[in-house]
Design a protein around this motif. Structure first.
Motif, PDB file in Angstrom:
ATOM      1  N   LEU A  19       0.820  -1.209   0.000  1.00  0.00           N
ATOM      2  CA  LEU A  19       0.000   0.000   0.000  1.00  0.00           C
ATOM      3  C   LEU A  19       0.858   1.265   0.000  1.00  0.00           C
ATOM      4  O   LEU A  19       0.453   2.289  -0.548  1.00  0.00           O
ATOM      5  N   ALA A  20       2.028   1.201   0.593  1.00  0.00           N
ATOM      6  CA  ALA A  20       2.915   2.368   0.602  1.00  0.00           C
ATOM      7  C   ALA A  20       3.376   2.711  -0.809  1.00  0.00           C
ATOM      8  O   ALA A  20       3.520   3.886  -1.153  1.00  0.00           O
ATOM      9  N   SER A  21       3.598   1.696  -1.648  1.00  0.00           N
ATOM     10  CA  SER A  21       4.014   1.979  -3.024  1.00  0.00           C
ATOM     11  C   SER A  21       2.906   2.682  -3.804  1.00  0.00           C
ATOM     12  O   SER A  21       3.180   3.461  -4.705  1.00  0.00           O
ATOM     13  N   VAL A  22       1.647   2.430  -3.443  1.00  0.00           N
ATOM     14  CA  VAL A  22       0.536   3.140  -4.079  1.00  0.00           C
ATOM     15  C   VAL A  22       0.573   4.609  -3.667  1.00  0.00           C
ATOM     16  O   VAL A  22       0.488   5.503  -4.503  1.00  0.00           O
ATOM     17  N   ILE A  23       0.716   4.854  -2.376  1.00  0.00           N
ATOM     18  CA  ILE A  23       0.733   6.233  -1.874  1.00  0.00           C
ATOM     19  C   ILE A  23       1.891   7.017  -2.481  1.00  0.00           C
ATOM     20  O   ILE A  23       1.767   8.194  -2.787  1.00  0.00           O
ATOM     21  N   GLU A  24       3.023   6.358  -2.677  1.00  0.00           N
ATOM     22  CA  GLU A  24       4.200   7.026  -3.246  1.00  0.00           C
ATOM     23  C   GLU A  24       4.145   7.130  -4.768  1.00  0.00           C
ATOM     24  O   GLU A  24       5.056   7.662  -5.383  1.00  0.00           O
ATOM     25  N   LEU A  25       3.081   6.602  -5.368  1.00  0.00           N
ATOM     26  CA  LEU A  25       2.904   6.623  -6.826  1.00  0.00           C
ATOM     27  C   LEU A  25       4.099   6.027  -7.565  1.00  0.00           C
ATOM     28  O   LEU A  25       4.540   6.552  -8.581  1.00  0.00           O
ATOM     29  N   VAL A  74      -8.263  -1.224  -0.376  1.00  0.00           N
ATOM     30  CA  VAL A  74      -8.070  -0.655  -1.705  1.00  0.00           C
ATOM     31  C   VAL A  74      -7.647   0.794  -1.528  1.00  0.00           C
ATOM     32  O   VAL A  74      -8.248   1.525  -0.746  1.00  0.00           O
ATOM     33  N   MET A  75      -6.599   1.196  -2.258  1.00  0.00           N
ATOM     34  CA  MET A  75      -6.138   2.584  -2.180  1.00  0.00           C
ATOM     35  C   MET A  75      -5.991   3.154  -3.577  1.00  0.00           C
ATOM     36  O   MET A  75      -5.557   2.466  -4.494  1.00  0.00           O
ATOM     37  N   LEU A  76      -6.356   4.420  -3.692  1.00  0.00           N
ATOM     38  CA  LEU A  76      -6.182   5.180  -4.920  1.00  0.00           C
ATOM     39  C   LEU A  76      -5.425   6.447  -4.565  1.00  0.00           C
ATOM     40  O   LEU A  76      -5.836   7.187  -3.680  1.00  0.00           O
ATOM     41  N   ALA A  77      -4.321   6.677  -5.254  1.00  0.00           N
ATOM     42  CA  ALA A  77      -3.541   7.900  -5.055  1.00  0.00           C
ATOM     43  C   ALA A  77      -3.544   8.692  -6.358  1.00  0.00           C
ATOM     44  O   ALA A  77      -3.378   8.114  -7.444  1.00  0.00           O
ATOM     45  N   LEU A  78      -3.744   9.985  -6.252  1.00  0.00           N
ATOM     46  CA  LEU A  78      -3.802  10.878  -7.410  1.00  0.00           C
ATOM     47  C   LEU A  78      -2.889  12.074  -7.200  1.00  0.00           C
ATOM     48  O   LEU A  78      -2.801  12.605  -6.091  1.00  0.00           O
ATOM     49  N   ASN A  79      -2.267  12.508  -8.266  1.00  0.00           N
ATOM     50  CA  ASN A  79      -1.486  13.730  -8.240  1.00  0.00           C
ATOM     51  C   ASN A  79      -1.759  14.437  -9.561  1.00  0.00           C
ATOM     52  O   ASN A  79      -1.587  13.834 -10.620  1.00  0.00           O
ATOM     53  N   SER A  80      -2.196  15.682  -9.501  1.00  0.00           N
ATOM     54  CA  SER A  80      -2.523  16.388 -10.737  1.00  0.00           C
ATOM     55  C   SER A  80      -1.944  17.788 -10.728  1.00  0.00           C
ATOM     56  O   SER A  80      -1.634  18.344  -9.673  1.00  0.00           O
ATOM     57  N   SER A  81      -1.817  18.348 -11.930  1.00  0.00           N
ATOM     58  CA  SER A  81      -1.256  19.689 -12.051  1.00  0.00           C
ATOM     59  C   SER A  81      -2.189  20.748 -11.471  1.00  0.00           C
ATOM     60  O   SER A  81      -1.735  21.813 -11.074  1.00  0.00           O
ATOM     61  N   LYS A  82      -3.487  20.480 -11.427  1.00  0.00           N
ATOM     62  CA  LYS A  82      -4.484  21.343 -10.793  1.00  0.00           C
ATOM     63  C   LYS A  82      -5.472  20.434 -10.078  1.00  0.00           C
ATOM     64  O   LYS A  82      -5.648  19.283 -10.458  1.00  0.00           O
ATOM     65  N   PRO A  83      -6.143  20.927  -9.052  1.00  0.00           N
ATOM     66  CA  PRO A  83      -7.158  20.103  -8.381  1.00  0.00           C
ATOM     67  C   PRO A  83      -8.250  19.685  -9.371  1.00  0.00           C
ATOM     68  O   PRO A  83      -8.722  20.509 -10.159  1.00  0.00           O
ATOM     69  N   ILE A  84      -8.613  18.426  -9.350  1.00  0.00           N
ATOM     70  CA  ILE A  84      -9.640  17.936 -10.252  1.00  0.00           C
ATOM     71  C   ILE A  84     -10.820  17.400  -9.460  1.00  0.00           C
ATOM     72  O   ILE A  84     -10.722  17.162  -8.258  1.00  0.00           O
ATOM     73  N   SER A  85     -11.908  17.198 -10.167  1.00  0.00           N
ATOM     74  CA  SER A  85     -13.099  16.626  -9.564  1.00  0.00           C
ATOM     75  C   SER A  85     -12.974  15.095  -9.632  1.00  0.00           C
ATOM     76  O   SER A  85     -12.721  14.534 -10.691  1.00  0.00           O
ATOM     77  N   TYR A 109      -1.988   8.625 -11.501  1.00  0.00           N
ATOM     78  CA  TYR A 109      -2.794   7.893 -10.540  1.00  0.00           C
ATOM     79  C   TYR A 109      -2.279   6.463 -10.403  1.00  0.00           C
ATOM     80  O   TYR A 109      -1.656   5.932 -11.303  1.00  0.00           O
ATOM     81  N   GLN A 110      -2.564   5.899  -9.264  1.00  0.00           N
ATOM     82  CA  GLN A 110      -2.252   4.495  -9.033  1.00  0.00           C
ATOM     83  C   GLN A 110      -3.323   3.910  -8.134  1.00  0.00           C
ATOM     84  O   GLN A 110      -3.677   4.483  -7.099  1.00  0.00           O
ATOM     85  N   LEU A 111      -3.843   2.779  -8.548  1.00  0.00           N
ATOM     86  CA  LEU A 111      -4.846   2.045  -7.795  1.00  0.00           C
ATOM     87  C   LEU A 111      -4.225   0.725  -7.380  1.00  0.00           C
ATOM     88  O   LEU A 111      -3.602   0.046  -8.193  1.00  0.00           O
ATOM     89  N   GLY A 112      -4.348   0.396  -6.110  1.00  0.00           N
ATOM     90  CA  GLY A 112      -3.788  -0.861  -5.633  1.00  0.00           C
ATOM     91  C   GLY A 112      -4.633  -1.444  -4.524  1.00  0.00           C
ATOM     92  O   GLY A 112      -5.420  -0.745  -3.889  1.00  0.00           O
ATOM     93  N   GLN A 113      -4.477  -2.745  -4.328  1.00  0.00           N
ATOM     94  CA  GLN A 113      -5.200  -3.397  -3.252  1.00  0.00           C
ATOM     95  C   GLN A 113      -4.323  -4.431  -2.588  1.00  0.00           C
ATOM     96  O   GLN A 113      -3.392  -4.952  -3.192  1.00  0.00           O
TER      97      GLN A 113
END
Length: 160
Positions: free
Chosen positions: A33-39, A66-77, A121-125
């Motif tokens: 799960l840490a690898s998901v958070i670190e993308l 289940v974890m989903l991590a996102l990083n974007s150039s601007k905040p998205i919906s 983004y990265q999705l992992g479980q």
């Protein structure tokens, strides 16, 4: 060496082994799960203005995290099922969900800006093992082993 000392040392070693197995199992899950958070293995997409992107997930083996991590150039919906919990903010957003029953679903990313946005983004479980529950009993056995060994040493010295 007093018999109680020998028994204490044996119980101590068994407790350490059991706790070690539990810790190894726990660290395996948290490492995944840490690898998901670190993308670490993130996928990069570009969302055009007013466009969306769907991320599907399917959890068949439970219990699962289940974890989903996102990083974007601007905040998205981001639209996620209500079973997800948002954990962090700023540039990186992390969602977590703990499931006890199988589930499938879709997560939607939407660009509501007039310029394209890059999203990583990265999705992992991970499925926690029952072995993770051995940490506490193993630690308890180790403590009992230490106590028995100390009592055995004290009793052995009194006989001398």
């Amino acid at each position: 060496m007093h018999t109680l000392t020998k028994v204490g040392i044996i119980v101590l070693v068994i407790g350490i082994i059991i706790a070690g197995i539990g810790l190894y199992s726990t660290f395996t899950v948290t490492g995944a799960l840490a690898s998901v958070i670190e993308l670490k293995n993130a996928q990069a997409i570009t969302l055009n203005p007013s466009s969306s992107y769907n991320i599907s997930y399917s959890v068949t083996k439970t219990p699962a995290i289940v974890m989903l991590a996102l990083n974007s150039s601007k905040p998205i919906s981001v639209t996620v099922p209500t079973t997800f919990t948002r954990l962090s903010q700023n540039n990186e957003i992390v969602y977590e969900m703990v499931l006890t029953t199988p589930q499938t679903g879709t997560i939607t990313l939407y660009n509501n800006y007039t310029v394209p946005i890059t999203v990583e983004y990265q999705l992992g479980q991970a499925t926690p093992s029952l072995l993770s529950a051995l940490v506490l009993p193993g630690g308890f056995l180790a403590i009992i082993g230490i106590i028995l060994a100390i009592i055995g040493v004290i009793m052995g010295r009194r006989k001398s």
